[in-house]
Design a protein around this motif. Structure first.
Motif, PDB file in Angstrom:
ATOM      1  N   ARG A  95      -7.373  -8.123 -30.864  1.00 11.52           N
ATOM      2  CA  ARG A  95      -8.624  -7.473 -30.429  1.00 11.52           C
ATOM      3  C   ARG A  95      -8.305  -6.702 -29.161  1.00 11.52           C
ATOM      4  O   ARG A  95      -7.325  -7.007 -28.471  1.00 11.52           O
ATOM      5  CB  ARG A  95      -9.712  -8.508 -30.134  1.00 11.52           C
ATOM      6  N   SER A 140      -6.656  -8.430 -26.139  1.00  6.37           N
ATOM      7  CA  SER A 140      -6.237  -9.796 -26.475  1.00  6.37           C
ATOM      8  C   SER A 140      -4.971  -9.738 -27.316  1.00  6.37           C
ATOM      9  O   SER A 140      -4.957  -9.145 -28.399  1.00  6.37           O
ATOM     10  CB  SER A 140      -7.341 -10.534 -27.234  1.00  6.37           C
ATOM     11  N   GLY A 187     -10.621  -7.879 -22.282  1.00  4.39           N
ATOM     12  CA  GLY A 187     -10.664  -8.525 -23.587  1.00  4.39           C
ATOM     13  C   GLY A 187     -11.337  -9.881 -23.573  1.00  4.39           C
ATOM     14  O   GLY A 187     -11.750 -10.389 -24.631  1.00  4.39           O
ATOM     15  N   PRO A 232     -14.386 -11.232 -22.387  1.00  5.08           N
ATOM     16  CA  PRO A 232     -15.788 -11.523 -22.736  1.00  5.08           C
ATOM     17  C   PRO A 232     -16.026 -11.758 -24.225  1.00  5.08           C
ATOM     18  O   PRO A 232     -16.715 -12.711 -24.609  1.00  5.08           O
ATOM     19  CB  PRO A 232     -16.540 -10.287 -22.231  1.00  5.08           C
ATOM     20  N   GLU A 233     -15.465 -10.896 -25.090  1.00  4.66           N
ATOM     21  CA  GLU A 233     -15.679 -11.050 -26.526  1.00  4.66           C
ATOM     22  C   GLU A 233     -15.066 -12.361 -27.030  1.00  4.66           C
ATOM     23  O   GLU A 233     -15.696 -13.094 -27.802  1.00  4.66           O
ATOM     24  CB  GLU A 233     -15.065  -9.864 -27.276  1.00  4.66           C
ATOM     25  N   GLU A 236     -17.130 -15.446 -25.725  1.00  3.79           N
ATOM     26  CA  GLU A 236     -18.427 -15.623 -26.384  1.00  3.79           C
ATOM     27  C   GLU A 236     -18.282 -16.356 -27.713  1.00  3.79           C
ATOM     28  O   GLU A 236     -19.012 -17.317 -28.002  1.00  3.79           O
ATOM     29  CB  GLU A 236     -19.075 -14.259 -26.599  1.00  3.79           C
ATOM     30  N   GLN A 237     -17.344 -15.923 -28.529  1.00  2.04           N
ATOM     31  CA  GLN A 237     -17.173 -16.526 -29.846  1.00  2.04           C
ATOM     32  C   GLN A 237     -16.576 -17.938 -29.750  1.00  2.04           C
ATOM     33  O   GLN A 237     -16.949 -18.841 -30.507  1.00  2.04           O
ATOM     34  CB  GLN A 237     -16.279 -15.635 -30.715  1.00  2.04           C
TER      35      GLN A 237
END
Length: 440
Positions: free
Chosen positions: A115, A118, A407, A409-410, A413-414
């Motif tokens: 990502r 990441s 990279g 925060p995304e 969150e998950q």
């Protein structure tokens, strides 16, 4: 010796009888495990003294504990005993084996961006130590030394040692020592069987404890590796030799018989089948075997006849190609030869085999010695899930990950959602808003 070659017609056999054809000599190791258990304990408690005593008992030698390691003088003597033609062949094989395995070696590290911001990947490292086992009881095998040790050296293993049984005079096979010197190995120890496995699993005064042991051996050795798997990585299952030669109607059955003898001659505990859908090929092969035996030594005739005239070898006649390859895949042979004028048409049918040698000019002899692909192969059906010995058997990798500020925060969150669902509060807190107050 009775030389009535075993002939198996699959259509006439029950499922139980067909299943019996898939068995190997080491299918049941219980009796061997019972025999090797006290040997292992003796080496664990007695170290070099026990190892020397057991080596003398089983190999007929007269070694003292101080003579377990091969000396430089013994290497020098060995060099005078190997003729130039053999030395050239050793160097030829070593060069091909090294080239093949250098192509297998991964780079130091891989990394990919899964990502934005990441990154994940692997870092590859050699294992710290390995013992390469070279059997001797039924022959001398410098080729096995090359197959075992070269991929370890290519991988960068820091300590690579060799274990091989001595002869009755206490010496090690000269060509094996020459091969060791050619590729840069000086640590060679005179011991074999279960006692050798125990020695490197526990370490003795002379032999270092090793992380792994590789190489083919007897059922006693296989049993010892199984018992000591918690102390030393036993490597791929590599027991007595086994092969299937598949021949279609386009080839001469006498050629199939010639190649059938390659693995059958290793020993009476080997397994070897010719599989064909052609009755004519089957009959030609059976008729040709006496002619081939006439050009072999008495010992190799005895070994191969024991196999081919017994319950774990011979000629198998299948009714069609589906039945033939169903049998081959169920057997998952160590070595598989495909004899045909168009061998490539069958490659897609093969799912389980340690190696596949295609065509009339690719006998197992070439693979065993000089082609370069590794001849230390999974046996006893392990080829269904295990690969041939290679560089990655002597390497490991660690996962490496890096997440950038953008990279994070995304990912956080998950990850927090899954951590919360699974009830791991510490996991969830580590990626919650409270992390922000600690970040500079």
């Amino acid at each position: 010796m009775n030389k009535n070659v075993s002939f198996w017609e699959l259509d006439t056999l029950s499922l139980a009888q067909q299943e019996q054809l898939l068995q190997r000599t080491e299918a049941d190791l219980s009796s061997y495990i019972e025999q090797v258990t006290p040997i292992i304990e003796q080496v664990r408690l007695g170290g070099d003294n026990a190892l020397a005593e057991l080596t003398n008992r089983f190999d007929g030698s007269d070694l003292t504990p101080g003579q377990l390691r091969v000396t430089e003088a013994e290497f020098d003597v060995a060099a005078t005993l190997v003729d130039e033609k053999t030395l050239t062949a050793i160097r030829f094989a070593a060069d091909n084996i090294r080239r093949y395995h250098e192509a297998q070696k991964p780079g130091e590290m891989t990394m990919q961006e899964v990502r934005t911001g990441s990154f994940v990947g692997e870092r590859f490292l050699p294992i710290p130590s390995v013992a390469c086992y070279v059997p001797r009881g039924k022959g001398s095998f410098p080729s096995v030394l090359l197959m075992n040790a070269i991929p370890a050296l290519v991988a960068g293993v820091k300590r690579t040692i060799v274990l091989t049984p001595p002869g009755a005079d206490g010496s090690v096979d000269a060509a094996t020592l020459v091969a060791c010197r050619e590729i840069g190995i000086s640590a060679v120890y005179k011991c074999g069987g279960a006692q050798a496995v125990a020695a490197v699993a526990y370490g003795t005064e002379s032999l270092p404890r090793c992380s792994k042991i590789v190489g083919p051996g007897s059922p006693w050795m296989v049993a010892a590796k199984q018992l000591l798997a918690a102390r030393i990585d036993p490597g791929i299952p590599a027991g007595p030799s086994e092969s299937i030669v598949f021949a279609d109607s386009s080839v001469d059955g006498a050629l199939a018989a010639l190649d059938l003898l390659i693995e059958a001659e290793h020993g009476p505990d080997s397994s070897a089948y010719l599989v064909t859908t052609s009755r004519e090929v089957a009959e030609q092969a059976i008729a040709a075997l006496p002619e081939h035996w006439a050009d072999m030594s008495d010992l190799r005739v005895e070994y191969s006849a024991t196999v081919l005239c017994g319950p774990m070898g011979g000629v198998v006649l299948a009714s069609d190609m589906d039945q033939a390859f169903d049998f081959i895949n169920a057997y998952a042979p160590e070595h598989l030869q495909i004899l045909s004028r168009d061998p490539w048409q069958y490659l897609g049918r093969i799912e389980n085999a340690g190696e596949v040698l295609l065509g009339q000019h690719s006998p197992s002899t070439l693979g065993n010695f000089v082609l370069g692909c590794n001849a230390v192969l999974p046996t006893s059906g392990a080829a269904a899930t295990v690969s041939p010995l290679g560089v990655m058997d002597f390497m490991k990798f660690m996962s490496v990950a890096y997440v950038t500020e953008s990279g994070y925060p995304e990912m956080a969150e998950q990850a927090q959602v899954l951590a919360t669902y699974e009830g791991f509060d510490g996991h969830a807190n580590a990626v919650s808003e409270r992390r922000q107050k600690y970040l500079k």
